[in-house]
Design a protein around this motif. Structure first.
Motif, PDB file in Angstrom:
ATOM      1  N   ILE A 153       0.855  -1.184   0.000  1.00 22.92           N
ATOM      2  CA  ILE A 153       0.000   0.000   0.000  1.00 22.92           C
ATOM      3  C   ILE A 153       0.893   1.237   0.000  1.00 22.92           C
ATOM      4  N   GLU A 154       0.604   2.178  -0.881  1.00 23.23           N
ATOM      5  CA  GLU A 154       1.372   3.424  -0.889  1.00 23.23           C
ATOM      6  C   GLU A 154       0.911   4.303   0.277  1.00 23.23           C
ATOM      7  N   PRO A 155       1.819   4.661   1.191  1.00 24.64           N
ATOM      8  CA  PRO A 155       1.400   5.459   2.360  1.00 24.64           C
ATOM      9  C   PRO A 155       0.855   6.819   1.930  1.00 24.64           C
ATOM     10  N   SER A 156      -0.256   7.209   2.506  1.00 21.67           N
ATOM     11  CA  SER A 156      -0.843   8.503   2.206  1.00 21.67           C
ATOM     12  C   SER A 156       0.020   9.621   2.786  1.00 21.67           C
ATOM     13  N   PRO A 157       0.290  10.688   2.015  1.00 22.56           N
ATOM     14  CA  PRO A 157       1.039  11.834   2.576  1.00 22.56           C
ATOM     15  C   PRO A 157       0.350  12.433   3.792  1.00 22.56           C
ATOM     16  N   TRP A 158      -0.993  12.403   3.794  1.00 22.60           N
ATOM     17  CA  TRP A 158      -1.734  12.908   4.953  1.00 22.60           C
ATOM     18  C   TRP A 158      -1.436  12.077   6.193  1.00 22.60           C
ATOM     19  N   LEU A 159      -1.402  10.754   6.022  1.00 21.61           N
ATOM     20  CA  LEU A 159      -1.137   9.863   7.149  1.00 21.61           C
ATOM     21  C   LEU A 159       0.283  10.060   7.670  1.00 21.61           C
ATOM     22  N   VAL A 160       1.242  10.223   6.749  1.00 20.49           N
ATOM     23  CA  VAL A 160       2.637  10.428   7.146  1.00 20.49           C
ATOM     24  C   VAL A 160       2.786  11.738   7.908  1.00 20.49           C
ATOM     25  N   ALA A 161       2.180  12.817   7.387  1.00 19.86           N
ATOM     26  CA  ALA A 161       2.274  14.123   8.043  1.00 19.86           C
ATOM     27  C   ALA A 161       1.621  14.094   9.421  1.00 19.86           C
ATOM     28  N   PHE A 162       0.446  13.497   9.498  1.00 14.54           N
ATOM     29  CA  PHE A 162      -0.259  13.391  10.784  1.00 14.54           C
ATOM     30  C   PHE A 162       0.583  12.602  11.786  1.00 14.54           C
ATOM     31  N   SER A 163       1.168  11.488  11.339  1.00 10.01           N
ATOM     32  CA  SER A 163       1.979  10.646  12.219  1.00 10.01           C
ATOM     33  C   SER A 163       3.183  11.408  12.752  1.00 10.01           C
ATOM     34  N   LEU A 164       3.848  12.151  11.871  1.00 10.02           N
ATOM     35  CA  LEU A 164       5.039  12.887  12.291  1.00 10.02           C
ATOM     36  C   LEU A 164       4.715  13.908  13.377  1.00 10.02           C
ATOM     37  N   PHE A 165       3.614  14.656  13.207  1.00 10.52           N
ATOM     38  CA  PHE A 165       3.265  15.677  14.194  1.00 10.52           C
ATOM     39  C   PHE A 165       2.794  15.049  15.510  1.00 10.52           C
ATOM     40  N   VAL A 166       1.979  13.999  15.425  1.00  9.31           N
ATOM     41  CA  VAL A 166       1.504  13.344  16.649  1.00  9.31           C
ATOM     42  C   VAL A 166       2.674  12.772  17.438  1.00  9.31           C
ATOM     43  N   PHE A 167       3.574  12.094  16.742  1.00  4.45           N
ATOM     44  CA  PHE A 167       4.667  11.443  17.457  1.00  4.45           C
ATOM     45  C   PHE A 167       5.744  12.432  17.884  1.00  4.45           C
ATOM     46  N   PHE A 168       5.853  13.569  17.202  1.00  5.07           N
ATOM     47  CA  PHE A 168       6.736  14.617  17.707  1.00  5.07           C
ATOM     48  C   PHE A 168       6.200  15.113  19.051  1.00  5.07           C
ATOM     49  N   SER A 169       4.883  15.297  19.123  1.00  3.28           N
ATOM     50  CA  SER A 169       4.274  15.734  20.382  1.00  3.28           C
ATOM     51  C   SER A 169       4.487  14.699  21.483  1.00  3.28           C
ATOM     52  N   LEU A 170       4.314  13.414  21.157  1.00  2.00           N
ATOM     53  CA  LEU A 170       4.476  12.367  22.163  1.00  2.00           C
ATOM     54  C   LEU A 170       5.934  12.205  22.592  1.00  2.00           C
ATOM     55  N   ALA A 171       6.878  12.384  21.645  1.00  2.00           N
ATOM     56  CA  ALA A 171       8.295  12.297  21.997  1.00  2.00           C
ATOM     57  C   ALA A 171       8.688  13.456  22.913  1.00  2.00           C
ATOM     58  N   ALA A 172       8.181  14.665  22.614  1.00  6.47           N
ATOM     59  CA  ALA A 172       8.426  15.805  23.493  1.00  6.47           C
ATOM     60  C   ALA A 172       7.771  15.578  24.856  1.00  6.47           C
ATOM     61  N   LEU A 173       6.599  14.956  24.840  1.00  4.16           N
ATOM     62  CA  LEU A 173       5.896  14.643  26.086  1.00  4.16           C
ATOM     63  C   LEU A 173       6.719  13.700  26.964  1.00  4.16           C
ATOM     64  N   LYS A 174       7.380  12.742  26.334  1.00  2.00           N
ATOM     65  CA  LYS A 174       8.239  11.809  27.069  1.00  2.00           C
ATOM     66  C   LYS A 174       9.354  12.563  27.785  1.00  2.00           C
ATOM     67  N   ARG A 175      10.001  13.476  27.079  1.00  2.00           N
ATOM     68  CA  ARG A 175      11.073  14.263  27.690  1.00  2.00           C
ATOM     69  C   ARG A 175      10.523  15.153  28.818  1.00  2.00           C
ATOM     70  N   TYR A 176       9.358  15.748  28.575  1.00  2.00           N
ATOM     71  CA  TYR A 176       8.786  16.632  29.593  1.00  2.00           C
ATOM     72  C   TYR A 176       8.429  15.850  30.858  1.00  2.00           C
ATOM     73  N   ALA A 177       7.840  14.673  30.683  1.00  2.00           N
ATOM     74  CA  ALA A 177       7.487  13.838  31.836  1.00  2.00           C
ATOM     75  C   ALA A 177       8.735  13.445  32.615  1.00  2.00           C
ATOM     76  N   GLU A 178       9.828  13.160  31.904  1.00  2.00           N
ATOM     77  CA  GLU A 178      11.087  12.825  32.574  1.00  2.00           C
ATOM     78  C   GLU A 178      11.624  14.019  33.356  1.00  2.00           C
ATOM     79  N   LEU A 179      11.510  15.218  32.774  1.00  2.00           N
ATOM     80  CA  LEU A 179      11.979  16.428  33.457  1.00  2.00           C
ATOM     81  C   LEU A 179      11.180  16.686  34.736  1.00  2.00           C
ATOM     82  N   VAL A 180       9.872  16.502  34.666  1.00  2.00           N
ATOM     83  CA  VAL A 180       9.019  16.759  35.822  1.00  2.00           C
ATOM     84  C   VAL A 180       9.327  15.792  36.960  1.00  2.00           C
ATOM     85  N   ARG A 181       9.603  14.541  36.626  1.00  2.00           N
ATOM     86  CA  ARG A 181       9.772  13.513  37.648  1.00  2.00           C
ATOM     87  C   ARG A 181      11.225  13.336  38.101  1.00  2.00           C
TER      88      ARG A 181
END
Length: 286
Positions: A153-181
Protein backbone atom coordinates in the motif's frame (compact mmCIF):
# COMPACT_ATOMS: atom_id res chain seq x y z
CA UNK A 1 9.43 -11.29 34.45
CA UNK A 2 12.59 -13.37 33.81
CA UNK A 3 15.70 -11.17 33.30
CA UNK A 4 16.12 -12.01 29.61
CA UNK A 5 12.50 -11.21 28.78
CA UNK A 6 12.86 -8.00 30.76
CA UNK A 7 15.99 -7.24 28.73
CA UNK A 8 14.30 -7.55 25.30
CA UNK A 9 11.17 -5.73 26.55
CA UNK A 10 8.33 -7.60 24.80
CA UNK A 11 5.83 -5.10 26.25
CA UNK A 12 7.45 -2.51 23.94
CA UNK A 13 6.35 -4.56 20.94
CA UNK A 14 2.88 -3.07 21.38
CA UNK A 15 4.25 0.09 19.69
CA UNK A 16 4.70 -1.94 16.51
CA UNK A 17 0.93 -2.35 16.18
CA UNK A 18 1.34 0.89 14.21
CA UNK A 19 2.24 -1.29 11.20
CA UNK A 20 -1.48 -2.05 10.80
CA UNK A 21 -2.53 1.62 10.65
CA UNK A 22 -1.81 2.05 6.93
CA UNK A 23 -3.72 -1.13 6.10
CA UNK A 24 -6.78 0.05 8.03
CA UNK A 25 -6.60 3.61 6.70
CA UNK A 26 -6.58 2.25 3.14
CA UNK A 27 -9.69 0.11 3.88
CA UNK A 28 -7.79 -3.11 3.15
CA UNK A 29 -9.14 -4.92 6.22
CA UNK A 30 -10.63 -7.69 4.10
CA UNK A 31 -7.32 -8.71 2.45
CA UNK A 32 -5.72 -11.76 4.17
CA UNK A 33 -2.42 -11.34 2.27
CA UNK A 34 -2.13 -7.73 3.39
CA UNK A 35 -2.71 -8.77 7.01
CA UNK A 36 -0.11 -11.55 6.74
CA UNK A 37 2.49 -9.18 5.28
CA UNK A 38 1.81 -6.56 7.97
CA UNK A 39 2.09 -9.30 10.62
CA UNK A 40 5.50 -10.29 9.22
CA UNK A 41 6.61 -6.67 9.47
CA UNK A 42 5.30 -6.54 13.04
CA UNK A 43 7.43 -9.55 13.97
CA UNK A 44 10.52 -8.19 12.16
CA UNK A 45 10.22 -4.77 13.79
CA UNK A 46 9.65 -6.30 17.22
CA UNK A 47 12.78 -8.46 17.11
CA UNK A 48 14.83 -5.62 15.63
CA UNK A 49 13.58 -3.24 18.32
CA UNK A 50 14.56 -5.76 21.01
CA UNK A 51 18.09 -5.93 19.59
CA UNK A 52 18.27 -2.14 19.72
CA UNK A 53 16.97 -2.08 23.31
CA UNK A 54 19.74 -4.49 24.33
CA UNK A 55 22.34 -2.28 22.63
CA UNK A 56 20.84 0.81 24.27
CA UNK A 57 20.97 -0.73 27.75
CA UNK A 58 24.57 -1.79 27.18
CA UNK A 59 25.65 1.69 26.14
CA UNK A 60 23.61 3.47 28.82
CA UNK A 61 24.39 1.26 31.81
CA UNK A 62 26.09 4.07 33.78
CA UNK A 63 23.38 6.70 33.28
CA UNK A 64 20.64 4.06 33.81
CA UNK A 65 22.00 3.38 37.29
CA UNK A 66 21.38 7.05 38.15
CA UNK A 67 17.75 7.00 36.98
CA UNK A 68 15.06 5.99 39.51
CA UNK A 69 13.19 3.87 36.94
CA UNK A 70 15.89 2.70 34.52
CA UNK A 71 18.19 1.35 37.24
CA UNK A 72 15.87 -1.68 37.45
CA UNK A 73 16.80 -2.76 33.92
CA UNK A 74 18.65 -6.13 33.93
CA UNK A 75 22.08 -4.86 32.83
CA UNK A 76 22.00 -1.83 35.16
CA UNK A 77 20.75 -4.02 38.01
CA UNK A 78 23.41 -6.66 37.34
CA UNK A 79 21.02 -9.56 36.72
CA UNK A 80 22.41 -10.04 33.19
CA UNK A 81 26.07 -9.50 32.27
CA UNK A 82 27.07 -7.29 29.35
CA UNK A 83 28.72 -10.15 27.33
CA UNK A 84 25.56 -12.28 27.54
CA UNK A 85 23.39 -9.31 26.56
CA UNK A 86 25.57 -8.47 23.55
CA UNK A 87 25.58 -12.11 22.37
CA UNK A 88 21.76 -11.98 22.02
CA UNK A 89 21.86 -9.09 19.53
CA UNK A 90 22.91 -11.16 16.43
CA UNK A 91 20.21 -13.73 17.19
CA UNK A 92 17.49 -11.09 17.40
CA UNK A 93 18.66 -9.40 14.19
CA UNK A 94 18.74 -12.75 12.38
CA UNK A 95 15.16 -13.43 13.45
CA UNK A 96 14.08 -10.02 12.18
CA UNK A 97 15.74 -10.64 8.80
CA UNK A 98 14.05 -14.04 8.52
CA UNK A 99 10.59 -12.50 8.92
CA UNK A 100 11.33 -9.63 6.53
CA UNK A 101 13.06 -11.68 3.80
CA UNK A 102 9.93 -12.32 1.70
CA UNK A 103 8.48 -8.80 2.03
CA UNK A 104 8.54 -6.32 -0.88
CA UNK A 105 11.79 -4.42 -1.41
CA UNK A 106 10.35 -1.01 -0.34
CA UNK A 107 9.23 -2.57 2.96
CA UNK A 108 12.69 -4.04 3.56
CA UNK A 109 14.25 -0.65 2.81
CA UNK A 110 11.90 0.97 5.33
CA UNK A 111 12.97 -1.64 7.90
CA UNK A 112 16.62 -0.88 7.12
CA UNK A 113 15.92 2.85 7.51
CA UNK A 114 14.35 2.15 10.90
CA UNK A 115 17.39 0.12 11.96
CA UNK A 116 19.79 2.84 10.79
CA UNK A 117 17.82 5.59 12.51
CA UNK A 118 17.56 3.64 15.75
CA UNK A 119 21.29 2.89 15.66
CA UNK A 120 22.13 6.57 15.14
CA UNK A 121 19.79 7.46 18.00
CA UNK A 122 21.57 5.13 20.40
CA UNK A 123 25.06 6.06 19.27
CA UNK A 124 24.67 9.74 20.11
CA UNK A 125 21.58 11.52 18.78
CA UNK A 126 19.66 10.70 21.96
CA UNK A 127 22.05 13.06 23.73
CA UNK A 128 21.43 15.87 21.22
CA UNK A 129 18.96 18.62 22.06
CA UNK A 130 15.69 18.32 20.04
CA UNK A 131 17.28 16.17 17.35
CA UNK A 132 16.48 13.20 19.60
CA UNK A 133 12.78 14.14 19.68
CA UNK A 134 12.67 14.62 15.89
CA UNK A 135 14.31 11.24 15.28
CA UNK A 136 11.99 9.47 17.74
CA UNK A 137 9.00 10.93 15.87
CA UNK A 138 10.47 9.77 12.56
CA UNK A 139 11.02 6.23 13.91
CA UNK A 140 7.39 6.02 15.01
CA UNK A 141 6.23 7.27 11.60
CA UNK A 142 8.50 4.71 9.94
CA UNK A 143 6.56 1.95 11.68
CA UNK A 144 3.39 3.19 9.97
CA UNK A 145 5.14 3.53 6.61
CA UNK A 146 6.83 0.11 6.85
CA UNK A 147 3.54 -1.61 7.62
CA UNK A 148 1.83 -0.01 4.64
CA UNK A 149 4.70 -0.88 2.28
CA UNK A 150 4.72 -4.48 3.53
CA UNK A 151 1.05 -4.75 2.54
CA UNK A 152 1.86 -3.21 -0.88
CA UNK A 153 0.00 0.00 0.00
CA UNK A 154 1.37 3.42 -0.89
CA UNK A 155 1.40 5.46 2.36
CA UNK A 156 -0.84 8.50 2.21
CA UNK A 157 1.04 11.83 2.58
CA UNK A 158 -1.73 12.91 4.95
CA UNK A 159 -1.14 9.86 7.15
CA UNK A 160 2.64 10.43 7.15
CA UNK A 161 2.27 14.12 8.04
CA UNK A 162 -0.26 13.39 10.78
CA UNK A 163 1.98 10.65 12.22
CA UNK A 164 5.04 12.89 12.29
CA UNK A 165 3.26 15.68 14.19
CA UNK A 166 1.50 13.34 16.65
CA UNK A 167 4.67 11.44 17.46
CA UNK A 168 6.74 14.62 17.71
CA UNK A 169 4.27 15.73 20.38
CA UNK A 170 4.48 12.37 22.16
CA UNK A 171 8.30 12.30 22.00
CA UNK A 172 8.43 15.80 23.49
CA UNK A 173 5.90 14.64 26.09
CA UNK A 174 8.24 11.81 27.07
CA UNK A 175 11.07 14.26 27.69
CA UNK A 176 8.79 16.63 29.59
CA UNK A 177 7.49 13.84 31.84
CA UNK A 178 11.09 12.82 32.57
CA UNK A 179 11.98 16.43 33.46
CA UNK A 180 9.02 16.76 35.82
CA UNK A 181 9.77 13.51 37.65
CA UNK A 182 13.58 13.71 37.70
CA UNK A 183 15.25 14.78 40.96
CA UNK A 184 18.25 16.05 38.97
CA UNK A 185 18.67 19.44 37.34
CA UNK A 186 19.66 17.67 34.10
CA UNK A 187 18.32 14.39 32.78
CA UNK A 188 20.96 11.64 33.04
CA UNK A 189 22.33 10.87 29.58
CA UNK A 190 20.17 13.54 27.89
CA UNK A 191 20.67 17.17 26.85
CA UNK A 192 17.65 18.59 28.69
CA UNK A 193 17.70 20.65 31.89
CA UNK A 194 14.87 21.43 34.26
CA UNK A 195 14.81 25.01 32.97
CA UNK A 196 13.97 23.67 29.47
CA UNK A 197 10.58 22.35 30.57
CA UNK A 198 8.63 25.39 29.38
CA UNK A 199 10.07 25.33 25.85
CA UNK A 200 9.47 21.56 25.65
CA UNK A 201 5.81 22.14 26.51
CA UNK A 202 5.55 24.91 23.89
CA UNK A 203 6.88 22.83 21.02
CA UNK A 204 5.15 19.63 22.08
CA UNK A 205 1.73 21.25 22.36
CA UNK A 206 2.29 23.10 19.05
CA UNK A 207 2.93 19.75 17.37
CA UNK A 208 -0.35 18.44 18.83
CA UNK A 209 -2.20 21.39 17.31
CA UNK A 210 -0.43 20.90 13.97
CA UNK A 211 -1.51 17.23 13.91
CA UNK A 212 -5.11 18.30 14.46
CA UNK A 213 -4.89 20.83 11.62
CA UNK A 214 -3.48 18.17 9.26
CA UNK A 215 -6.34 15.87 10.19
CA UNK A 216 -8.90 18.62 9.54
CA UNK A 217 -7.38 19.40 6.13
CA UNK A 218 -7.52 15.71 5.24
CA UNK A 219 -11.17 15.42 6.25
CA UNK A 220 -11.95 18.46 4.10
CA UNK A 221 -10.31 16.90 1.01
CA UNK A 222 -12.03 15.36 -2.00
CA UNK A 223 -10.49 11.93 -1.39
CA UNK A 224 -12.41 11.47 1.86
CA UNK A 225 -15.79 12.05 0.22
CA UNK A 226 -15.05 9.16 -2.16
CA UNK A 227 -13.96 6.76 0.58
CA UNK A 228 -16.68 7.45 3.18
CA UNK A 229 -20.45 7.59 2.82
CA UNK A 230 -20.89 10.01 5.74
CA UNK A 231 -17.61 11.92 5.67
CA UNK A 232 -18.98 14.81 7.76
CA UNK A 233 -18.83 12.61 10.86
CA UNK A 234 -15.03 12.51 10.53
CA UNK A 235 -14.85 16.15 11.64
CA UNK A 236 -15.16 14.78 15.18
CA UNK A 237 -11.76 13.06 14.88
CA UNK A 238 -9.77 16.26 15.35
CA UNK A 239 -11.33 17.31 18.68
CA UNK A 240 -11.01 13.74 20.00
CA UNK A 241 -7.28 13.55 19.15
CA UNK A 242 -6.59 17.03 20.51
CA UNK A 243 -8.46 16.31 23.77
CA UNK A 244 -6.55 13.05 24.21
CA UNK A 245 -3.18 14.76 23.72
CA UNK A 246 -4.16 17.65 26.01
CA UNK A 247 -5.06 15.13 28.73
CA UNK A 248 -1.68 13.37 28.46
CA UNK A 249 0.17 16.68 28.65
CA UNK A 250 -1.83 17.66 31.72
CA UNK A 251 -1.03 14.35 33.43
CA UNK A 252 2.65 14.81 32.63
CA UNK A 253 2.55 18.32 34.10
CA UNK A 254 1.14 16.87 37.33
CA UNK A 255 3.91 14.27 37.43
CA UNK A 256 1.38 11.47 36.91
CA UNK A 257 2.73 10.16 33.59
CA UNK A 258 5.33 7.45 34.29
CA UNK A 259 7.69 6.27 31.57
CA UNK A 260 6.82 6.12 27.90
CA UNK A 261 3.54 7.93 27.02
CA UNK A 262 2.78 5.46 24.20
CA UNK A 263 2.95 2.49 26.58
CA UNK A 264 1.03 4.45 29.19
CA UNK A 265 -1.75 5.08 26.66
CA UNK A 266 -2.05 1.33 26.02
CA UNK A 267 -3.10 0.73 29.64
CA UNK A 268 -4.89 4.03 30.28
CA UNK A 269 -8.70 3.90 30.41
CA UNK A 270 -8.99 7.47 29.09
CA UNK A 271 -6.89 6.59 26.05
CA UNK A 272 -8.98 3.49 25.39
CA UNK A 273 -12.11 5.63 25.58
CA UNK A 274 -10.62 8.04 23.03
CA UNK A 275 -9.73 5.10 20.77
CA UNK A 276 -13.28 3.78 21.05
CA UNK A 277 -14.67 7.20 20.12
CA UNK A 278 -12.37 7.34 17.07
CA UNK A 279 -13.46 3.84 16.01
CA UNK A 280 -17.16 4.70 16.33
CA UNK A 281 -16.71 7.87 14.26
CA UNK A 282 -14.92 6.01 11.47
CA UNK A 283 -17.46 3.17 11.54
CA UNK A 284 -20.38 5.60 11.28
CA UNK A 285 -18.61 7.46 8.47
CA UNK A 286 -18.08 4.25 6.51
Amino acid sequence: MPPFLKLIRPHQWAKNLLVFVGLLAAHQWGEPQAWLAALQMFAALSLLASAIYVLNDTLDVKSDRLDPDKRERPIAAGTISIPIAISSIPLLVAGALAFAWSLPLPARLALAAYAGGALLYNLGIKRTLWLDVALLAALYALRVIAGALAAAIEPSPWLVAFSLFVFFSLAALKRYAELVRSPNDQLPGRAYRRADALIVVAFGSSAALAATVVLALYVNGNEVAKMYGNAQILWALGPIVLTWLARLWTLAHRGELPGDPVLYALRDSGSWLAALALFVCVWLAV
